[in-house]
Every structure is written in structure tokens, then in C-alpha cells.
Design a protein around this motif. Sequence first.
Motif: not given
Length: 209
Positions: A54-59, A62-65
Motif C-alpha cells: 500500500v502506498d500512502e502518499n509515498g509511504a 501494509w493496509f489502508r487506513r
Amino acid sequence: MADLGFTHVFRSATHPDAPTLLLLHGTGADEYDLLGLGRSLDSGAALLSPRGKVDENGANRWFRRLREGVFDVDDVIARAAELAGFVRRATDAYGLDPATVTAVGFSNGANMAAATLLLHPGLLRRAILFAAAAPLQGRPLAPVDLSGVQVFLGAGAADPITPVDQARLLAEQLRQCSAAVQMHEHPGGHELPPDVLNRARQWLAATAT
């Protein structure tokens, strides 16, 4: 070797009968981040370290939040299934003993390991979880039998990211499923103090025999 579904690093064991440590990094880290921790826990262990998809703003995660502290539980469930499949493929591809695989996770990686324990019983026999939360927020736990599973939890009483109450809830959930849980609380925050690392190292050596 193919990526087996996850970009990952594998380091072979350097000691006979050593466990395999499944290293699950925290938010913003990668498959190299916990290799040193793995060696600190057991210098002879095999290290299997995948990267969260999972890519959260480039980070990497392991899963979305949905927002800070609020997990997308449907995604937690789906990603835990992906990770379980990877572990099965990797143990076969690298000739590892599935019974020795021990998850080691920090923060988001610890949450993923906890979800995998609860959703895929029988896959993991041991886990070391640092700064972990109960991952299935608001969902009733399915009745699973974790008899014989051993878990070490390290939690900070002043952790602003993963409140210690979440770690306590996870410990209780695991015990309700008959897992043997050893929990150590420290006065710090979202970190891994040397004393907790030493306790985890001793716990791993004792449970690996």
C-alpha cells in the motif's frame, strides 16, 4: 527468485535449526528496515522481509487506513490473505520449516502480523509485536483456536500513535483465542527501547527451544 507476490529480501539462516523471522516494517519503511532488528533478535535466523504494497502518499504500508488510527478493516482482511499466501509460497520456495516462522513487526507491520494471526490460524506459531494495535477495529472476532501460539507484545505507555490500551486489547483478544501472550509495557512512546528488545530476544530464545 521471483518476487512470490511481494518485493522482498531473504537471508538464509547461518545456524542449524534457527527460526525464520518474518520481518514486517512500519509505515514509511521498506524490506531492508528491520534486517538489523532481525539479526539482533537471533543472529543465526533466516530473515524473510517483504515490502508492504500500500502506498500512502509515498509511504509503504501494509493496509489502508481511513485516517490516523482508523483502519480500513476490509483492506486489512484482504491484505492479510495476501501476506498469508506469500508466507506459504516463500516457505516452499526457500525450503523453510513453516513451524519455525516467527512474525516480527513494528507498528503497522505489527498490526498486519496480528491480523494474520487472527485471520489465518495455523500459519504462524510465534509473533513478536512492537507498538501493535488490535487490527480488526469494530469487527467481531471469528472463533479461532490459537492454542500453542506464543506472542510477545511490547507497548509504550506514552505512545501517541498506538495507545497502550490498543495493545492491551490485542493481548486480551489473543488470550481469548487461547494464545500464550507475554506483554511488556515501557514508559516511552512509539519506539523500541533496549530493555524491551532484550526481553524479546530472551523470549525468542526460550520459545524456540
